[in-house]
Motif scaffolding. Structure first.
Motif, short mmCIF file in Angstrom:
data_model
loop_
_atom_site.label_atom_id
_atom_site.label_comp_id
_atom_site.label_asym_id
_atom_site.label_seq_id
_atom_site.Cartn_x
_atom_site.Cartn_y
_atom_site.Cartn_z
N UNK A 120 -47.75 9.80 -17.93
CA UNK A 120 -46.69 9.63 -18.93
C UNK A 120 -46.54 8.15 -19.27
N UNK A 121 -46.51 7.31 -18.26
CA UNK A 121 -46.38 5.86 -18.49
C UNK A 121 -47.54 5.36 -19.34
N UNK A 122 -48.77 5.75 -18.97
CA UNK A 122 -49.96 5.29 -19.69
C UNK A 122 -49.92 5.72 -21.16
N UNK A 123 -49.57 6.99 -21.39
CA UNK A 123 -49.54 7.51 -22.77
C UNK A 123 -48.50 6.78 -23.62
N UNK A 125 -47.59 3.51 -23.10
CA UNK A 125 -47.82 2.07 -22.99
C UNK A 125 -46.67 1.38 -22.24
N UNK A 126 -46.28 1.98 -21.11
CA UNK A 126 -45.21 1.47 -20.26
C UNK A 126 -45.82 1.21 -18.88
N UNK A 127 -45.43 0.12 -18.24
CA UNK A 127 -45.92 -0.16 -16.90
C UNK A 127 -45.29 0.80 -15.90
N UNK A 128 -46.09 1.18 -14.89
CA UNK A 128 -45.62 2.10 -13.86
C UNK A 128 -45.73 1.44 -12.50
#
Length: 179
Positions: A120-123, A125-128
């Motif tokens: 979800x983060x990758x899709x 464009x958020x850092x996890x």
């Protein structure tokens, strides 16, 4: 000895040795990473998503950042202690810069759906980031497979010395500086 330790830590989580930085423990690592992301990416946004049942170290740094202008979303957990992935998706905004979810809860033992959260983060464009202190060395942790950008761990949970921890920072991640 440091080089060998860095290689051993990196191999446990499927990272590269140069992606490991030693700290005094998970709390220092958590502060370093969350404050660092916030300071580096305020031009992109000021929104961080975490969970109400996170370790006090995460909640304290989020509270500190709220006083500095950060917007923090605290996700609920269900009766099994898991976050609702739809609530996570719905909480992401154009200002979201970081999702921080504990890998395994230190009080309940609940293991979050880390791979799905990473996707979800990758899709979006958020850092996890994940505090994997209770997971590393006990269950398989793979930063590549799970799309983890940032991770904290503590040596004493792996039969290492107290007062030593480590952070993983994905190689492609720009350098984090805390001011």
């Amino acid at each position: 000895a440091v080089k060998l330790s860095r290689e051993r830590v990196s191999s446990i989580i499927n990272a590269k040795p140069d992606e490991i930085i030693f700290t005094s423990g998970s709390t220092e690592g958590i502060n370093f990473l969350i404050k660092g992301v916030y300071d580096q990416y305020t031009e992109k946004g000021n929104h961080i998503i975490t969970v109400k049942t996170e370790h006090k170290a995460i909640l304290d740094v989020c509270s500190y950042l709220e006083n500095k202008g950060a917007e923090i979303t605290y996700l609920n957990v269900n009766e099994d202690g898991l976050i609702d992935l739809e609530e996570l998706r719905d909480s992401i905004t154009e200002k979201t810069i970081l999702i921080s979810v504990m890998y395994a809860n230190n009080e309940t033992g609940v293991i979050q759906e880390i791979k799905e959260i990473g996707n979800i983060a990758r899709k979006n464009d958020v850092f996890f980031m994940t505090d994997a202190t209770q997971a590393v060395g006990k269950i398989p942790v793979d930063v590549v497979e799970d799309n983890i950008d940032l991770l904290t761990l503590s040596a004493h949970k792996l039969h290492g010395p107290k007062g030593v921890g480590a952070v993983y920072i994905k190689r492609q991640f720009p350098k984090i500086k805390v001011t």
